[in-house]
Write an enzyme that holds these catalytic residues in place. Structure first.
Site, mmCIF file in Angstrom:
data_model
loop_
_atom_site.group_PDB
_atom_site.id
_atom_site.type_symbol
_atom_site.label_atom_id
_atom_site.label_comp_id
_atom_site.label_asym_id
_atom_site.label_seq_id
_atom_site.Cartn_x
_atom_site.Cartn_y
_atom_site.Cartn_z
ATOM 1 N N LYS A 28 40.043 37.558 44.178
ATOM 2 C CA LYS A 28 41.265 37.242 43.432
ATOM 3 C C LYS A 28 42.454 37.606 44.309
ATOM 4 O O LYS A 28 42.827 38.767 44.441
ATOM 5 C CB LYS A 28 41.300 38.041 42.124
ATOM 6 C CG LYS A 28 42.077 37.343 40.982
ATOM 7 C CD LYS A 28 43.556 37.149 41.233
ATOM 8 C CE LYS A 28 44.330 38.416 41.000
ATOM 9 N NZ LYS A 28 45.823 38.183 41.118
ATOM 10 N N GLU A 52 42.162 51.227 47.588
ATOM 11 C CA GLU A 52 43.089 51.593 48.663
ATOM 12 C C GLU A 52 44.475 51.312 48.116
ATOM 13 O O GLU A 52 44.857 50.165 47.941
ATOM 14 C CB GLU A 52 42.809 50.793 49.938
ATOM 15 C CG GLU A 52 43.554 51.321 51.155
ATOM 16 C CD GLU A 52 44.934 50.721 51.315
ATOM 17 O OE1 GLU A 52 45.926 51.416 50.978
ATOM 18 O OE2 GLU A 52 45.021 49.567 51.757
#
Length: 498
Positions: free
Chosen positions: A194, A270
């Protein structure tokens, strides 16, 4: 193929006028409209103009993509190949990315405002290098043969998890997609990617090129859509085995919650950063350090999670060094992203520009702006490189991630004070330190709470070194062989003598 050594050899504006924009999701090897028929606009940040209306996928489209990925995983069309066979395909994929470098670079520049010289010389080659790295390393990772009692043998292997959901940001739309997709595919998983709604075009084209490279249909799927719909659906999906995400800490926490609400899928994050760049008076080359300090915060328009946004300077050299930074910052004044002489381009969106300008206004209240601070022009989303001094340490400009070309300067006197200031943040992604003293460099590397400590440079990374952090910066490294750990599980086979 484009001449990467000389981006001025190409008329990028002419090329941009004829580039084709992919506008449909890519599922099971086919272009696919959103089931709802809805679309969202992709805007060129340099002009503010809509360049494409892209399929706005939602939970129904995520269901379709995950089902395709699950079928492709279970029937072994990819997971059933040997590591060497998968590696060969990923190497072909890297070759094809470079063959299409000119087209991919244009898509990146037009969708997110990155200067074309960075897109053609950094973004596309960087993505190709990551696919090549994992293509070459995956068949060289051994299993384990732990010691057991006589009459028994234990074999420990790493096996793919299954369907991996990957949600990636807009600041390095192709490169960070490669950071997620390459190790996941190398390990034998299938992927539903995505991309950010601001920058879906390069990811879509990458997925189409993957088919040409020999990656079977259903192995790499791209669902375009908004984070609150498509991203959320991917995070909540009960048939996604692992979710990897790069983006804000706020959104990263949502994916942890989605996992808890659904199938306890592994989630690897992250997230944000507020990286310190520490310059000691014994730095061997202050001019080079100042040049790199500018690169560390103004490069890519400051839209970098590990940007060196806090400049800590030893008081003995404070005025001299700030003057050098201001001098070098002049080269980072943004220009037309399609002009290969431009070093920086446009902020990704009007929303992002407004957020940065709002942060700078906060800096005006408590500090002193010695460079920049304003928007450039009324067309497009361009921001001056900005340097702020004399801010109180509890100012939001000092403590919060801005994600723009805004540098805060903080003086210090002693090494211990520098460490305390650098570590006074919930983030722990990266840090830089400039010193000619090797003992100090080693002490600082130990003391700084950051996933990567760069000595006498800034924000250093390569495909072979892990990139990740601590605290609010998330967990789970991208890049290097360690990224394989995120997308595999340990399976023990114990054989006893019959």
């Amino acid at each position: 193929m484009a001449d990467l050594t000389d981006p001025t050899s190409i008329d990028w504006r002419a090329q941009a006028s004829s580039v084709k924009f992919p506008t449909l999701a890519f599922i099971d090897g086919r272009w696919t409209a959103a089931e709802s028929g809805d679309t969202f606009d992709v805007v060129n940040p340099a002009t503010g103009e809509v360049i494409a209306a892209v399929a706005a996928g939602d939970s129904a489209d995520v269901d379709t993509a995950v089902a395709a990925a699950r079928k492709a995983f279970d029937d072994g069309r990819w997971s059933g190949l040997s590591a060497g066979e998968r590696g060969a395909v990923l190497n072909r994929f890297a070759d094809l990315l470079m063959e299409h470098a000119e087209e991919l670079a244009l898509l990146v520049t037009l969708e997110m405002g990155k200067p074309i010289r960075d897109s053609i010389q950094v973004e596309v080659p960087g993505a190709a290098a990551v696919f090549r790295y994992y293509g070459e390393v995956i068949d060289k990772l051994p299993g384990e043969l732990p010691p057991t009692a006589d009459g028994s043998v234990a074999l420990v292997r790493r096996v793919p998890l299954g369907v991996v959901g990957a949600v990636v940001p807009w600041n390095f739309p192709l490169d960070i997609a490669a950071w997620k997709v390459a190790p996941a595919l190398a390990a034998g998983n299938t992927v539903v990617l995505k991309p950010a709604e601001e920058s879906p075009l390069s990811a879509l084209r990458m997925a189409q090129i993957a088919i040409d490279a020999g990656i079977p249909p259903g192995v790499l799927n791209v669902v375009t859509g908004l984070g609150a719909t498509a991203g959320r659906a991917l995070g909540l999906h009960p048939d996604v085995d692992c979710l990897t995400f790069t983006g804000s800490t706020e959104v990263g926490k949502k994916f942890l919650a989605y996992s808890a609400e659904s199938n306890m899928k592994q989630v690897w994050l992250e997230c944000g950063g507020k990286s310190p760049n520490i310059v000691f008076a014994d730095c061997a080359d202050l001019d080079h350090a100042a040049e790199m300090a500018c690169f560390g915060i103004f490069g890519n328009q400051g839209e970098v999670c590990s940007a060196n946004s806090r400049l800590l300077v030893q008081r003995d050299i404070l005025d001299e060094f700030v003057a050098k930074v201001i001098e070098h910052a002049a080269t980072y004044r943004p220009g037309d992203p399609l002009d290969p002489s431009s070093v920086t381009g446009a902020m990704v969106s009007h929303k992002q520009l407004d957020q940065v300008l709002s942060a700078v206004e906060g800096g005006r209240e408590g500090g002193r702006i010695v460079l920049g601070g304003d928007r450039i022009g009324e067309t497009g989303y361009f921001m001056e490189p900005t340097v702020i001094v004399d801010l109180p340490l509890d100012s939001p400009v000092v403590t919060e991630e801005i994600f723009g070309p805004v540098l805060v300067v903080i003086p210090f006197d002693t090494e211990d004070e520098a460490v305390a200031l650098a570590n006074d943040t919930p983030y722990g992604l990266a840090a830089s330190c400039w010193t000619a003293d090797l003992d100090r460099a080693l002490r600082m590397s130990d003391a700084l709470r950051a996933g990567t400590v760069s000595i006498n440079t800034v924000d250093a990374l390569s495909p072979g070194t892990p990139f990740g952090g601590f605290g609010a910066s998330g967990f789970g490294s991208d890049l290097s062989v360690h990224a394989i750990d995120k997308f595999t599980g340990l399976k023990t086979t114990w054989i006893a003598r019959g």
